[in-house]
Motif scaffolding. Sequence first.
Motif, short mmCIF file in Angstrom:
data_model
loop_
_atom_site.label_atom_id
_atom_site.label_comp_id
_atom_site.label_asym_id
_atom_site.label_seq_id
_atom_site.Cartn_x
_atom_site.Cartn_y
_atom_site.Cartn_z
N VAL A 35 -2.25 1.37 -4.18
CA VAL A 35 -1.70 0.04 -4.00
C VAL A 35 -0.60 -0.16 -5.04
O VAL A 35 -0.64 0.44 -6.12
CB VAL A 35 -2.80 -1.05 -4.14
CG1 VAL A 35 -3.40 -1.07 -5.53
CG2 VAL A 35 -2.31 -2.42 -3.73
N TYR A 36 0.37 -0.98 -4.71
CA TYR A 36 1.36 -1.39 -5.72
C TYR A 36 1.39 -2.91 -5.77
O TYR A 36 1.03 -3.59 -4.81
CB TYR A 36 2.75 -0.81 -5.43
CG TYR A 36 3.51 -1.46 -4.29
CD1 TYR A 36 4.26 -2.62 -4.49
CD2 TYR A 36 3.50 -0.90 -3.02
CE1 TYR A 36 4.96 -3.20 -3.46
CE2 TYR A 36 4.21 -1.47 -1.98
CZ TYR A 36 4.95 -2.62 -2.21
OH TYR A 36 5.64 -3.21 -1.18
N LEU A 63 0.83 -1.20 0.00
CA LEU A 63 0.00 0.00 0.00
C LEU A 63 0.87 1.24 0.00
O LEU A 63 1.99 1.23 0.52
CB LEU A 63 -0.91 -0.01 1.22
CG LEU A 63 -1.92 -1.15 1.25
CD1 LEU A 63 -2.44 -1.38 2.65
CD2 LEU A 63 -3.06 -0.85 0.29
N ILE A 64 0.34 2.30 -0.60
CA ILE A 64 1.03 3.58 -0.57
C ILE A 64 0.14 4.56 0.17
O ILE A 64 -1.09 4.55 0.02
CB ILE A 64 1.41 4.07 -1.98
CG1 ILE A 64 0.20 4.17 -2.91
CG2 ILE A 64 2.46 3.16 -2.59
CD1 ILE A 64 0.51 4.71 -4.29
N PRO A 111 -11.77 3.90 -7.18
CA PRO A 111 -11.45 4.71 -8.36
C PRO A 111 -10.58 5.93 -8.04
O PRO A 111 -10.01 6.53 -8.95
CB PRO A 111 -12.82 5.15 -8.88
CG PRO A 111 -13.73 5.05 -7.70
CD PRO A 111 -13.18 3.94 -6.84
N ASN A 112 -10.43 6.28 -6.78
CA ASN A 112 -9.59 7.41 -6.40
C ASN A 112 -8.14 7.00 -6.13
O ASN A 112 -7.28 7.86 -5.95
CB ASN A 112 -10.15 8.10 -5.15
CG ASN A 112 -11.50 8.70 -5.41
OD1 ASN A 112 -11.70 9.39 -6.40
ND2 ASN A 112 -12.45 8.42 -4.55
N TRP A 113 -7.88 5.71 -6.11
CA TRP A 113 -6.54 5.22 -5.81
C TRP A 113 -5.61 5.32 -7.01
O TRP A 113 -6.03 5.31 -8.16
CB TRP A 113 -6.61 3.76 -5.39
CG TRP A 113 -6.85 3.55 -3.92
CD1 TRP A 113 -7.26 4.47 -3.01
CD2 TRP A 113 -6.71 2.32 -3.23
NE1 TRP A 113 -7.37 3.87 -1.77
CE2 TRP A 113 -7.04 2.57 -1.88
CE3 TRP A 113 -6.33 1.04 -3.60
CZ2 TRP A 113 -7.00 1.57 -0.91
CZ3 TRP A 113 -6.30 0.06 -2.65
CH2 TRP A 113 -6.63 0.31 -1.30
N HIS A 114 -4.31 5.32 -6.69
CA HIS A 114 -3.24 5.16 -7.67
C HIS A 114 -2.89 3.67 -7.67
O HIS A 114 -2.79 3.06 -6.60
CB HIS A 114 -2.00 5.96 -7.26
CG HIS A 114 -2.26 7.43 -7.10
ND1 HIS A 114 -2.19 8.31 -8.15
CD2 HIS A 114 -2.60 8.16 -6.00
CE1 HIS A 114 -2.45 9.53 -7.70
NE2 HIS A 114 -2.72 9.46 -6.41
N SER A 139 2.19 3.97 -13.26
CA SER A 139 1.04 4.16 -12.38
C SER A 139 -0.20 4.46 -13.20
O SER A 139 -0.12 5.10 -14.26
CB SER A 139 1.31 5.31 -11.40
OG SER A 139 0.26 5.41 -10.46
N PHE A 140 -1.33 4.01 -12.67
CA PHE A 140 -2.61 4.13 -13.38
C PHE A 140 -3.71 4.51 -12.42
O PHE A 140 -3.63 4.28 -11.22
CB PHE A 140 -2.97 2.78 -14.03
CG PHE A 140 -1.90 2.27 -14.95
CD1 PHE A 140 -1.93 2.58 -16.29
CD2 PHE A 140 -0.85 1.50 -14.46
CE1 PHE A 140 -0.93 2.13 -17.14
CE2 PHE A 140 0.14 1.04 -15.30
CZ PHE A 140 0.10 1.37 -16.64
N ARG A 141 -4.78 5.05 -13.00
CA ARG A 141 -6.06 5.19 -12.33
C ARG A 141 -6.99 4.23 -13.05
O ARG A 141 -6.89 4.05 -14.28
CB ARG A 141 -6.61 6.61 -12.44
CG ARG A 141 -5.78 7.68 -11.77
CD ARG A 141 -5.82 7.53 -10.25
NE ARG A 141 -5.11 8.60 -9.60
CZ ARG A 141 -5.65 9.48 -8.79
NH1 ARG A 141 -6.92 9.41 -8.47
NH2 ARG A 141 -4.91 10.41 -8.24
#
Length: 133
Positions: A75-76, A27-28, A97-100, A115-117
């Motif tokens: 999250v990674y 997690l970030i 939907p707000n996460w990276h 990185s994506f949305r």
Amino acid sequence: MLKISSGLINGIIDHAEVHFPIEVCGLISGVDDDVYEVYRTRNDANSEVLYQLNPLDYLKADRDAQTKGFEIIGVYHSHTSSEAFPSPTDLRLAPDPNWHYLIVSLKMQPPQVRSFRMVDGAIIEEDVLSSIM
């Protein structure tokens, strides 16, 4: 644009390389688009093609982030044999939907980090600004 230090990126890459060929996840946390902390979590799927965040690790990370004035912002995970691009499973299981969604690919060297949305079934790549902090 996701802003994360090169030290945190290197820590994510190290996490992925140590557990290869199993996918890793974590997690970030931070504020808005600024990452201040990375939390390694266990992959309960223990798989080369799938990740599943350990719920207890998630809870601990969330509590720690809150005590520091941050929130979980993404999250990674690693892809061990494919590009750093969300799979259909990644898209289907994206919880927020707000996460990276940061993906590190070990398919080639050096590892690729993108990185994506993921919003309403759409995958939107975002720039990653990595600096020495």
